[in-house]
Design a protein around this motif. Structure first.
Motif, short mmCIF file in Angstrom:
data_model
loop_
_atom_site.label_atom_id
_atom_site.label_comp_id
_atom_site.label_asym_id
_atom_site.label_seq_id
_atom_site.Cartn_x
_atom_site.Cartn_y
_atom_site.Cartn_z
N LYS A 148 -8.84 2.56 -7.82
CA LYS A 148 -9.36 2.70 -6.00
C LYS A 148 -9.37 1.98 -5.69
CE LYS A 148 -11.62 5.62 -3.17
NZ LYS A 148 -12.20 6.70 -3.33
N TYR A 149 -9.97 0.95 -6.68
CA TYR A 149 -10.31 -0.41 -5.55
C TYR A 149 -9.83 -1.71 -5.95
CZ TYR A 149 -14.36 2.11 -3.05
OH TYR A 149 -14.97 2.80 -2.86
N PHE A 150 -8.97 -1.85 -6.68
CA PHE A 150 -8.34 -2.86 -7.64
C PHE A 150 -7.05 -2.43 -7.69
CE2 PHE A 150 -12.83 -3.51 -9.22
CZ PHE A 150 -12.86 -4.65 -8.66
N GLU A 151 -6.50 -1.34 -8.27
CA GLU A 151 -4.47 -0.59 -7.63
C GLU A 151 -4.48 -1.62 -8.52
OE1 GLU A 151 -2.34 -1.93 -4.27
OE2 GLU A 151 -4.73 -0.26 -2.78
N VAL A 152 -5.69 -1.11 -9.85
CA VAL A 152 -4.44 -2.24 -10.67
C VAL A 152 -5.31 -0.94 -12.43
CG1 VAL A 152 -4.58 -4.38 -10.70
CG2 VAL A 152 -6.47 -3.26 -11.97
N LYS A 153 -4.12 -0.67 -13.12
CA LYS A 153 -4.64 0.03 -14.69
C LYS A 153 -5.46 -0.47 -15.53
CE LYS A 153 -2.82 3.60 -17.74
NZ LYS A 153 -3.64 4.04 -17.14
N PRO A 154 -6.21 -0.57 -15.90
CA PRO A 154 -7.44 -1.11 -16.92
C PRO A 154 -6.88 -1.05 -18.36
CG PRO A 154 -8.88 0.86 -16.25
CD PRO A 154 -7.26 0.76 -15.48
#
Length: 259
Positions: free
Chosen positions: A79-85
């Motif tokens: 949600k906040y970084f818009e990357v898939k960890p």
């Protein structure tokens, strides 16, 4: 920049890497009730205080030994970084060959520490992590994770004395000047610090002997975790104290998997 995140039973440790340089690190308390937005607000505040823009984060990697916070943490990252960890676990390339009976049982933090120490030192290793639990891990020069030992952490043991013995107080974990102490607080401190020093020395010596019997050279001993420096004063077999070992390992694993 990449964000590395290690979720332990007591604390969540975050580190920010620019290339191979750790430029910032923080600790949050681990709370399974906290929502993704609550974690997100905390992380955003840390970034604002350090003049870091969330859009500068190109990737995130997570290791966790607390399954019931993973939904909130992963959702917060999305949600906040818009990357898939990247989440350290089965299917993630580490360069370490796990020889445990069931490799899935090995905590992600132990694997991450093994990756970091193997990459940094390229020697037979005993890795000690002084966290909520104290873990000992044996790794060969070739990168085979042989296994290890687990015992209660220093803080857990100290807290157990306070909770289970009616007349014993909660204490600060510092080293008293001697083992023969003349008050209850110092006596408890002596038992914790000198006692754990002896425990660590004994397990190190046993693990060294077993690794040498397997044909390894005498292993190097690397310690990490919040109380590593304190116990290192009494455990003379520890060669290196590296408080950022887990964060370094996460960065290394990210590089192996980022494509």
């Amino acid at each position: 920049m990449i964000l590395v995140l290690d979720a332990g039973n007591t604390n969540i440790v975050l580190g920010l890497y620019k290339d191979k340089e750790l430029i910032a690190d923080w600790r949050l308390s681990t709370d399974p009730i906290r929502t993704a937005d609550e974690y997100g607000i905390q992380v955003m505040q840390l970034f604002v205080q350090n003049n870091i823009n969330l859009s500068e984060i190109e990737g995130v990697i997570i290791s966790s030994v607390v399954p019931n916070i993973m939904y909130s943490i992963e959702h917060m990252i999305l949600k906040y970084f818009e990357v898939k960890p990247i989440v350290v676990g089965p299917g993630v390339r580490t360069g370490i060959n796990i020889k445990y009976d069931n490799p899935k049982e090995v905590g992600a933090d132990r694997i991450v520490n093994a990756v970091a120490a193997h990459e940094l030192y390229n020697k037979p290793l005993i890795i000690i992590d002084f966290g909520t639990a104290t873990t000992f891990c044996a790794v060969t020069k070739e990168g085979n994770y042989l296994g290890g030992a687990i015992c209660p952490g220093v803080k857990i043991s100290s807290e157990a004395l306070f909770q289970k013995a009616a007349k014993l107080p909660r204490i600060e974990l510092v080293k008293p000047p001697s083992v023969i102490c003349k008050n209850t607080v110092a006596s408890m401190q002596a038992g914790m610090v000198y006692g754990y020093g002896g425990l660590v020395e004994f397990i190190i010596n046993k693990m060294k002997a077993e690794m040498i019997d397997l044909g390894e050279e005498e292993p190097m001993v690397v310690a990490t975790g919040g109380l590593a420096k304190l116990i290192n004063e009494e455990a003379k077999s520890i060669d290196v104290v590296d408080p950022d070992l887990t964060l370094k390992g996460l960065r290394i694993i990210y590089e192996k998997n980022k494509e």
